[in-house]
Design a protein around this motif. Structure first.
Motif, short mmCIF file in Angstrom:
data_model
loop_
_atom_site.label_atom_id
_atom_site.label_comp_id
_atom_site.label_asym_id
_atom_site.label_seq_id
_atom_site.Cartn_x
_atom_site.Cartn_y
_atom_site.Cartn_z
N ARG A 131 25.69 56.62 61.89
CA ARG A 131 25.83 55.34 61.21
C ARG A 131 26.94 55.44 60.17
O ARG A 131 27.15 56.49 59.55
CB ARG A 131 24.51 54.93 60.57
N GLN A 132 27.63 54.32 59.96
CA GLN A 132 28.87 54.37 59.20
C GLN A 132 28.68 54.89 57.77
O GLN A 132 29.43 55.75 57.31
CB GLN A 132 29.51 52.98 59.15
N ALA A 133 27.70 54.38 57.04
CA ALA A 133 27.49 54.83 55.67
C ALA A 133 27.17 56.33 55.62
O ALA A 133 27.62 57.05 54.71
CB ALA A 133 26.36 54.03 55.02
N VAL A 134 26.43 56.81 56.60
CA VAL A 134 26.08 58.23 56.65
C VAL A 134 27.31 59.06 56.97
O VAL A 134 27.54 60.12 56.36
CB VAL A 134 24.97 58.47 57.69
N ARG A 135 28.12 58.61 57.91
CA ARG A 135 29.33 59.36 58.27
C ARG A 135 30.29 59.46 57.09
O ARG A 135 30.89 60.51 56.86
CB ARG A 135 30.02 58.68 59.45
N TRP A 136 30.44 58.37 56.34
CA TRP A 136 31.30 58.44 55.17
C TRP A 136 30.77 59.47 54.16
O TRP A 136 31.54 60.26 53.62
CB TRP A 136 31.39 57.06 54.51
N THR A 137 29.47 59.43 53.92
CA THR A 137 28.88 60.36 52.95
C THR A 137 29.07 61.80 53.39
O THR A 137 29.45 62.67 52.58
CB THR A 137 27.39 60.06 52.79
N TYR A 163 32.54 63.15 52.73
CA TYR A 163 32.74 63.68 51.37
C TYR A 163 32.21 65.10 51.26
O TYR A 163 32.88 65.98 50.66
CB TYR A 163 32.02 62.78 50.36
N LEU A 164 31.03 65.36 51.78
CA LEU A 164 30.46 66.71 51.69
C LEU A 164 31.31 67.72 52.44
O LEU A 164 31.49 68.87 51.98
CB LEU A 164 29.04 66.72 52.26
N ARG A 165 31.86 67.32 53.57
CA ARG A 165 32.70 68.26 54.33
C ARG A 165 33.98 68.57 53.57
O ARG A 165 34.47 69.71 53.60
CB ARG A 165 33.01 67.67 55.71
N ALA A 175 37.86 64.84 57.94
CA ALA A 175 36.91 64.33 56.96
C ALA A 175 37.59 63.36 55.99
O ALA A 175 37.05 62.30 55.66
CB ALA A 175 36.26 65.47 56.19
N LEU A 176 38.81 63.72 55.55
CA LEU A 176 39.53 62.82 54.63
C LEU A 176 39.89 61.52 55.34
O LEU A 176 39.75 60.43 54.77
CB LEU A 176 40.79 63.50 54.11
N ARG A 177 40.32 61.63 56.55
CA ARG A 177 40.67 60.41 57.30
C ARG A 177 39.46 59.51 57.47
O ARG A 177 39.56 58.29 57.43
CB ARG A 177 41.25 60.79 58.66
N ILE A 192 44.84 69.25 51.89
CA ILE A 192 45.15 67.82 51.92
C ILE A 192 44.44 67.05 50.81
O ILE A 192 44.99 66.09 50.26
CB ILE A 192 44.80 67.25 53.32
N LEU A 193 43.25 67.51 50.41
CA LEU A 193 42.54 66.84 49.32
C LEU A 193 43.28 67.03 48.00
O LEU A 193 43.36 66.10 47.19
CB LEU A 193 41.11 67.37 49.20
N HIS A 194 43.84 68.21 47.78
CA HIS A 194 44.53 68.48 46.51
C HIS A 194 45.82 67.68 46.38
O HIS A 194 46.25 67.36 45.27
CB HIS A 194 44.82 69.98 46.38
N VAL A 195 46.40 67.35 47.51
CA VAL A 195 47.65 66.57 47.50
C VAL A 195 47.38 65.10 47.23
O VAL A 195 48.22 64.40 46.66
CB VAL A 195 48.38 66.75 48.85
N LEU A 196 46.20 64.64 47.61
CA LEU A 196 45.89 63.22 47.59
C LEU A 196 46.24 62.52 46.27
O LEU A 196 46.93 61.48 46.29
CB LEU A 196 44.41 63.01 47.94
N PRO A 197 45.84 63.02 45.08
CA PRO A 197 46.14 62.28 43.84
C PRO A 197 47.60 62.37 43.42
O PRO A 197 48.01 61.65 42.51
CB PRO A 197 45.23 62.96 42.80
#
Length: 788
Positions: free
Chosen positions: A544-550, A553-555, A565-567, A594-599
């Motif tokens: 389910r979409q809300a679960v996949r988004w959550t 984040y954990l991944r 996961a970021l995508r 990729i997460l560190h580059v994001l901001p």
């Protein structure tokens, strides 16, 4: 055994310490609970009917396995251990929240809050809730749920195959007859015996008898039973089947060109596709933009209207009670036009087509009335208007019409069935005889009593006397777990206990009101290695979409370079897919996760950069948090909850399903020590869910996990009823109707619980979780109605 060792402490299972069971169960799963004599790891078994106990591994040869005698011998030799046991037995104050035994390490603390990494949470805050209030009284571990009305058992248990009332029903064959057949009263036996009596003793040719059942399986069972009593060719000549099956054969015989089965629309999504492809929506662009689920709900309404024989012109006069009915008003005429133009039909059209053919063609009707001299309808309480009107045509003029059912088991109102047809049968046929089958042959007396006490609160029903064939009382339990996760653990432990005692798994059934109750139960069964039957009725929870988004984040918290996961979570960060390539390219250029580059992308506005940096810091902190604490940070500080709330509001979606899904995820996360362990559990469950769709254990080799609606007509030795709380059973929609002064929906919910209880032969266990989806609960009003 009742005594164990947790780290350096002795723990003791007593009624005073039962509230600590969820925390100790978790510790046992993590290998922290040991035998004080041999030091081997222990598991904790806390079911329902038996007292909780610690268990050694199956291959252990410890002297205290299965008994506390060896522990007591060691106590006598060790004053230190004896003192520790005495301390454990002292009912000292409980932990404020036992489920937080796995809480995050506090790095910094002040009077009101604790700091985890760089993020501050309220001190002793319950995950997903508000500040902790003083500890409530310990929850009820279990009690016997005794019925308000005690049921007598049959005084004389005769050796005759049929009870006198059953025999009367079998031999009453002329004119209209209403047989009120309560749960477990042997109605299939009566139907079979009555059919055999008509053929063998009354000389009625089997091809002149029509027996209509609710399912094809029920029709096959009657044929098989008849084949054991009559020559096989006679059993084959009987007209037996469902309404749809029999009526469709009639249509196919007279109008084969119109009813080609290749033109049958079986699913609601096929109906929506046909309508979209018909071109009729070109002048209704607002309908094309509707969410698919809303459209499918509207098609459910259309089906109900058709079963009530409300055609498009007539349905317009029906005032819309909700969004689904408003949408149905618009879709109904367009859908019917699309079918006519393109030559398709659906299951409801079979019923309407057969009725109109018989009504409009006097010659065809006369032929069937002469051919069919006796009609018998099973599950008459579930009949709808179009079926009833057709039956009345076929049964005339002899009116040798026998209807069998139980108004107390009418639970298909959403399909158009209406108990008023069985309640009003003697009004339609004033000369009808009524016979009540009052003996329940299935359930033990206490189970019969619970059901009878409950259903007596309904006003729209035939009043019936009730007896139990069995003198044994049976087992009826009520238990109060902390939440839905502990409830599932308790149920599965109880099933394991029953299996150890020799019960086949297939004689255990877990019956739920809505599918939200199923997930933790299925996961506990999988972990215990117990096979089960389950029909997936909707998307997997973890898809389910809300679960996949959550979970995305954990991944990312575990692996900041997880590009997929970021995508996945980009929409929740208000980042368009067009920006994805820029983020990925920058990560490659700088050779950074990729997460560190994001901001750091220059395209962001100041407020965007600030939020993205906050998310990055949160996920860094989450890496070392217990998973429940990590989810709380993501929901609140990462503002995922705010995003989902805004998304639901923008879509004008009044349902709070996304909120329940987040809370379910939190409840599941509390059972794991690390984010990595939790994600591994999720991956394993996702893989096993694929297997559930295809697994088909033999009937006796798998526990049955199914909705109460699907359980209708089935029976089991042991039945478990989770989530008997207000808003679940009775369902929230019924409570809304009560607030508006309407009682029919609540009466159907009461009938639904009556059906669930009366599926059981030997035991019923009712669960009342004190929390469900992170919210405090109130016991279902039905508990007080049926027992105490």
């Amino acid at each position: 055994m009742k005594i164990a060792q947790l780290d350096d402490q002795v723990i003791l299972l007593t009624p005073e310490t039962y509230p600590r069971i969820p925390a100790w169960r978790l510790a046992a799963r993590q290998g922290k609970v040991r035998c004080p004599v041999c030091g081997s790891h222990l598991s904790l078994m806390a079911g329902i009917s038996a007292d909780p106990r610690f268990l050694h591994p199956a291959d252990s040869d410890c002297a205290c396995k299965g008994s506390d005698d060896a522990v007591h011998e060691r106590l006598a030799a060790s004053p230190e251990l004896a003192a520790a046991v005495a301390a454990a037995a002292d009912p000292a104050p409980r932990d404020a929240n036992p489920r937080q035994a796995n809480a995050a390490t506090v790095e910094e603390e002040d009077g009101e809050s604790v700091r985890v990494g760089s993020f501050r949470l309220p001190k002793q805050r319950t995950i997903g809730g508000s500040s902790v209030t003083p500890a409530p009284k310990p929850p009820l571990f279990r009690k016997r749920l005794m019925p308000k009305t005690r049921i007598q058992h049959l005084a004389e248990q005769q050796n005759e195959p049929l009870h006198p009332r059953q025999q009367q029903a079998v031999t009453t064959t002329d004119g209209p007859l209403l047989i009120l057949a309560g749960a477990g009263s042997g109605k299939t036996r009566v139907m079979t015996a009555r059919t055999a009596h008509l053929i063998r003793d009354k000389g009625v040719p089997p091809r002149q008898i029509m027996v209509v059942t609710f399912t094809t399986k029920a029709a096959d069972e009657i044929r098989q039973r008849l084949a054991r009593q009559l020559p096989r060719e006679q059993a084959r000549e009987l007209i037996a089947g469902t309404f749809h099956g029999i009526f469709y054969r009639m249509l196919l015989y007279h109008q084969p060109e119109r009813w080609d089965q290749r033109r049958l629309l079986k699913k609601d999504w096929q109906k929506w596709r046909l309508l979209r492809e018909s071109g009729l929506l070109a002048s209704h662009p607002e309908l094309l933009g509707q969410k698919e689920q809303d459209v499918l709900d509207a098609f459910g309404v259309i089906s109900r209207w058709k079963n009530e024989y409300l055609l498009p012109g007539q349905s317009v006069s029906q005032e819309a009670a909700n969004d689904a009915e408003r949408q149905a008003h618009e879709l109904y005429p367009l859908y019917e036009q699309a079918k006519r133009t393109l030559g398709w039909f659906d299951f409801d059209d079979m019923l309407i087509g057969c009725y109109e053919m018989l009504r409009d063609d006097a010659e065809i009707l006369r032929r069937y009335q002469e051919r069919i001299t006796h009609v018998m309808i099973d599950e008459f309480q579930d009949i709808n208007r179009i079926q009833y009107e057709t039956v009345k045509l076929l049964a005339a003029p002899q009116n040798n019409l026998c209807v069998i059912g139980d108004d107390d088991q009418s639970i298909y109102g959403f399909r158009g069935s209406d108990p008023q047809y069985i309640l009003g049968f003697t009004r339609d046929y004033p000369q009808a005889q009524t016979i009540t089958l009052e003996v329940n042959y299935r359930s033990r007396s206490a189970i019969v009593g619970l059901g009878y006490s409950l259903i007596g609160h309904n006003r729209a029903r035939w009043k019936k006397d009730c007896l139990s064939f069995h003198s044994e009382e049976g087992e009826t339990y009520l238990f109060e777990p902390d939440d839905e996760e502990e409830q599932a653990s308790r149920i599965v432990d109880e099933i394991s206990h029953r299996i150890e005692q020799g019960t086949p798994p297939g004689e255990c059934a877990i019956l739920y009101r809505t599918s939200e109750s199923a997930r933790p139960i299925l996961e506990r069964l999988s972990e215990a290695g117990i096979p089960f039957h389950y029909t997936q009725e909707e998307d997997s929870f973890y898809q389910r979409q809300a679960v996949r988004w959550t979970l995305g984040y954990l991944r990312l918290a575990q692996d900041p370079d997880d590009a997929e996961a970021l995508r996945e979570i980009l929409p929740t960060l208000y980042i368009s897919q067009e920006m994805w390539n820029a983020v990925r390219s920058q990560a490659i250029l700088e050779d950074l996760p990729i997460l560190h580059v994001l901001p750091r992308l220059p395209q962001w506005k100041v407020y965007q950069r600030k939020h993205l940096q906050t998310v990055t810091d949160i996920l860094a902190a989450c890496r070392e948090c217990p998973p429940a604490q990590a989810l709380e940070l993501i929901y609140e500080d990462g503002r995922l909850r705010d995003y989902l709330k805004k998304r639901a509001k923008d879509r004008d979606d009044g349902r709070e399903r996304w909120s329940d899904e987040l809370q379910q995820l939190l409840a599941a996360a509390r059972r794991h020590a690390t984010v990595a362990e939790f994600l591994h559990h999720v991956e394993r469950m996702a893989e096993q869910e694929k297997e559930w769709r295809h697994a088909r254990p033999l009937p006796k080799e798998g526990v049955h996990v199914l909705s109460i609606h699907r359980a209708k007509g089935l029976e089991f030795d042991h039945v478990f009823l989770p989530d008997l709380v207000e808003g679940a059973l009775p369902h929230e929609y019924a409570l809304d109707a009560v607030r508006k002064g309407e009682s029919s929906a609540l009466e159907e919910e009461r009938r639904l619980l009556y059906v669930a209880i009366t599926r059981a032969r030997h035991s019923v266990a009712v669960g009342i979780p004190r929390e469900r989806f992170g919210r405090k609960t109130r016991p279902s009003r039905f508990i007080a109605e049926m027992g105490g």
